[in-house]
Design an enzyme around this catalytic site. Structure first.
Site, short mmCIF file in Angstrom:
data_model
loop_
_atom_site.label_atom_id
_atom_site.label_comp_id
_atom_site.label_asym_id
_atom_site.label_seq_id
_atom_site.Cartn_x
_atom_site.Cartn_y
_atom_site.Cartn_z
N ASP A 126 66.29 66.10 41.47
CA ASP A 126 66.33 64.90 40.53
C ASP A 126 65.77 65.32 39.22
OD1 ASP A 126 63.73 64.73 41.61
OD2 ASP A 126 64.13 63.16 42.87
N GLU A 137 70.41 68.17 48.06
CA GLU A 137 69.52 67.06 48.39
C GLU A 137 70.12 65.75 47.85
OE1 GLU A 137 65.13 66.41 46.80
OE2 GLU A 137 64.84 67.16 48.62
N GLU A 182 63.60 60.10 37.82
CA GLU A 182 64.17 60.68 38.97
C GLU A 182 65.55 60.13 39.60
OE1 GLU A 182 61.05 60.51 38.51
OE2 GLU A 182 60.13 62.63 38.56
N HIS A 184 50.51 63.46 41.85
CA HIS A 184 50.78 63.78 40.50
C HIS A 184 51.84 62.71 39.93
CE1 HIS A 184 54.35 65.12 42.87
NE2 HIS A 184 55.09 65.28 41.74
N ARG A 231 54.36 60.53 38.01
CA ARG A 231 54.14 59.76 36.80
C ARG A 231 53.98 58.13 36.93
NH1 ARG A 231 56.81 61.46 31.79
NH2 ARG A 231 57.23 63.39 32.90
N HIS A 254 47.41 68.89 39.82
CA HIS A 254 48.67 68.97 39.23
C HIS A 254 48.15 69.49 37.93
CE1 HIS A 254 52.60 67.95 37.43
NE2 HIS A 254 52.60 68.48 38.72
N1 UDP Z 1 52.82 72.80 46.92
C1 UDP Z 1 52.57 74.12 46.57
N2 UDP Z 1 51.27 74.23 46.10
C2 UDP Z 1 50.64 73.17 45.72
C3 UDP Z 1 50.92 71.89 45.93
C4 UDP Z 1 52.45 71.90 46.70
O1 UDP Z 1 52.92 75.18 46.78
O2 UDP Z 1 49.25 73.22 45.34
C5 UDP Z 1 54.46 72.69 47.32
C6 UDP Z 1 54.59 71.76 48.54
O3 UDP Z 1 54.36 72.51 49.73
C7 UDP Z 1 55.94 71.16 48.53
C8 UDP Z 1 56.24 71.29 47.02
O4 UDP Z 1 55.13 72.45 46.42
O5 UDP Z 1 57.02 72.32 49.07
C9 UDP Z 1 56.26 70.04 46.34
O6 UDP Z 1 56.06 70.10 44.94
P1 UDP Z 1 55.60 68.63 44.09
O7 UDP Z 1 54.87 67.95 45.10
O8 UDP Z 1 55.06 69.20 42.72
O9 UDP Z 1 57.01 68.04 43.83
P2 UDP Z 1 57.79 66.86 44.69
O10 UDP Z 1 57.84 67.42 46.03
O11 UDP Z 1 57.16 65.69 44.71
O12 UDP Z 1 59.11 66.94 43.91
#
Ligand code: UDP
Length: 389
Positions: free
Chosen positions: A102, A124, A138, A214, A216, A247
Site C-alpha cells: 500500500d 497482499e 495506505e 514509525h 505517520r 526509524h
Molecule cells: N525491519 C528490519 N529492520 C528494522 C526494523 C524492521 O529489517 O530495524 C523489518 C521487519 O522485520 C519487517 C519490516 O522491516 O519485515 C517492516 O518494516 P516497517 O515496519 O518499516 O513497515 P511495515 O511493515 O509497517 O509496512
C-alpha cells in the site's frame, strides 16, 4: 488490457524495505521458474538507503532504477514513479506488473501499469482498516490498487473476504499466505551471518523487549505518550532490556530520542539489517510495535506482539491470541505490557499456535497462478492449492 498469451518481461516494482522483503521471495521464485530474462526488478528509490541494503540482503540487483526517492512529498514521489514506470513500459513492453502492499511505489506502479493496459498483480491484496483516512494514505492506496488489479493475491481468507464484500470478481482472488513468512526462511538460507556488531547484545539474565514505532498517524502526542510508557515500563521491571531501532524519519527521532536516550536499559539503534532484526524478533520476550510486517513475522516464533495502533488490518493474530491490539494511550500501553511481563502464563498459552499469516509457500502459489495466467490456463489456483489456515 493486453491479450493472452502474454509475452514480454514481468515488472516487480518496489521502493521500501517491507516491499523488498515481501517481493523478494516472489521475484526469486519467478526467476527460477520463468527464467531470469523474463523477470525485471524495478527499484523506485522511495526509501533509497534502506531499499538498497535490503536488496543486498536478498542478493537482488535491480534491473531498472527510477531514482524517484529524494524530494520528500508523497505527490512528488507519485509523479516521479508514474513517469518512470510509463517510460519503462514504453521502452520494454512488459507483460504484467507486480506490486505489493500500500505504499506510494505500489500505488503509482499499479496506476502507471493500468494506464498502459497492463494486467496488475497485487500481492497482499484485501487488507482493510475500514477507514479511508487511517492509515493515511495506505488504506486508500490499497483499495485503489485492488480496484485496478487483475490478480489479487490475498494473504488470508479474511483479506479475500474483504475483496469479495467489495464486489471483486472471485476468479481474480487467490488466498496465498503472506510472502513475509516465505522471506523468513529465505533470509536464513541466503544471508551471510550478521556481524555481531550489528546485533545489540542483551546482558545475561535480562528479558529482551523489542520495540518499533514509525507510523505517520502516531507522530506527535501519541508517539510521545507511548515513549513515556516505555520508560515507565523499564523503570518498573529491572530485568528487561528494550531495543528500539529508530526509524529514519526525523519526525520520529525528534520525539523518541529525548525521552528514551539516557535510560541505560534502552538501546536505541539505527535501522537494523533484516537478518539482525530477525535474530532479535526470534529471541524477544515481548514485542511492542506499530509495524505491519513484524505483526506478521513474530507469530512464526511464538513471540507475543502488542500492537501500538488504534486499528489493525491484520486481525488474525489478535483473533488467535498471538497479539493484542493495545492502542496508543500511554496508560494502556503501560498496563497491558506490564501484565504480559508479569504473567508467564499468558506467553505460555500462545505456544503451539500456527502463524495465521502464512506457511512459507506464498511465493510458490503466486508464481503458479502467474504462470497459468500468462499462458491462458485456468483455474489459476484450485481451492486445494490455496492457503487455508
Ligand atoms: N525491519 C528490519 N529492520 C528494522 C526494523 C524492521 O529489517 O530495524 C523489518 C521487519 O522485520 C519487517 C519490516 O522491516 O519485515 C517492516 O518494516 P516497517 O515496519 O518499516 O513497515 P511495515 O511493515 O509497517 O509496512
Amino acid at each position: 488490457m493486453k491479450k493472452q498469451p502474454y509475452s514480454g518481461p514481468i515488472l516487480v516494482v518496489a521502493g521500501t524495505r517491507p516491499e523488498v522483503i515481501k517481493l523478494a521471495p516472489v521475484y526469486l521464485e519467478a526467476r527460477n521458474r520463468l527464467g531470469g530474462a523474463r523477470v525485471c526488478w524495478v527499484s523506485t528509490g522511495q526509501h533509497e538507503e534502506l531499499e538498497r541494503e535490503t536488496l543486498a540482503r536478498f542478493a537482488i540487483k535491480p534491473d531498472h532504477c527510477l531514482n524517484a526517492g529524494a524530494g520528500g512529498a508523497l505527490l512528488n514521489l507519485n509523479e516521479k514513479v508514474v513517469r518512470g514506470i510509463t517510460a519503462l513500459c514504453e521502452a520494454i513492453d512488459p507483460a504484467l506488473a507486480i506490486v505489493q502492499g500500500d505504499t506510494v511505489s505500489a500505488f503509482a506502479g499499479a496506476f502507471a501499469a493500468f494506464h498502459q493496459h497492463l494486467p496488475v498483480a497485487h500481492v497482499e491484496a484485501g487488507l482493510r482498516s475500514g477507514d479511508n483516512r487511517d492509515p493515511f494514505p495506505e488504506e486508500a492506496y490499497r483499495r485503489m490498487i485492488d480496484d485496478m488489479a487483475s490478480l489479487r493475491f490475498a494473504p488470508t481468507p479474511g483479506a479475500a473476504a474483504n475483496l469479495v464484500a467489495e464486489g471483486c470478481r472471485e476468479d481474480t482472488i487467490f488466498v496465498t499466505g503472506n510472502t513475509a513468512i516465505d522471506a523468513l526462511a529465505l533470509v536464513d538460507k541466503l544471508a551471510a551471518p550478521c556481524a555481531p556488531a550489528n546485533v545489540p547484545v542483551i546482558p545475561n539474565g535480562q528479558r529482551l523487549v523489542f520495540v518499533t514505532l514509525h507510523r505517520r498517524e502516531s507522530w506527535g502526542t501519541k508517539l510521545d505518550g507511548m515513549c513515556r510508557a516505555l520508560r515507565d515500563i523499564v523503570e518498573r521491571f529491572d530485568d528487561i532490556h528494550v531495543v528500539l531501532p529508530l526509524h529514519v524519519n526525523p519526525r520520529v527521532r525528534e520525539t523518541v530520542e529525548p525521552i528514551l536516550r539516557d535510560q541505560p536499559r534502552i538501546t536505541l539503534t539505527e535501522p537494523l539489517d533484516y537478518a539482525a532484526c530477525h535474530s532479535l524478533i526470534r529471541t524477544a520476550h515481548l514485542i511492542l510495535t506499530d509495524s505491519g510486517g513484524i505483526q506478521e513475522e513474530a507469530p512464526s516464533y511464538h513471540v507475543p506482539v502488542l500492537v501500538l495502533r488504534d486499528v489493525t488490518e491484520r486481525p488474525e493474530a489478535v483473533r488467535d491470541g498471538l497479539a493484542v491490539l493495545v492502542g496508543t494511550d500511554r496508560q494502556d500501553v503501560y498496563s497491558i505490557a506490564s501484565r504480559w511481563l508479569d504473567d508467564p502464563a499468558l506467553r505460555a498459552g500462545m505456544q503451539g499456535i500456527d502463524n495465521p499469516f502464512g506457511d512459507g509457500q506464498a511465493a510458490t502459489r503466486i508464481v503458479t497462478a502467474l504462470e497459468r495466467f500468462l499462458t491462458g490456463k485456468t483455474p489459476l489456483l484450485t481451492n486445494c492449492e490455496q492457503f487455508s489456515r
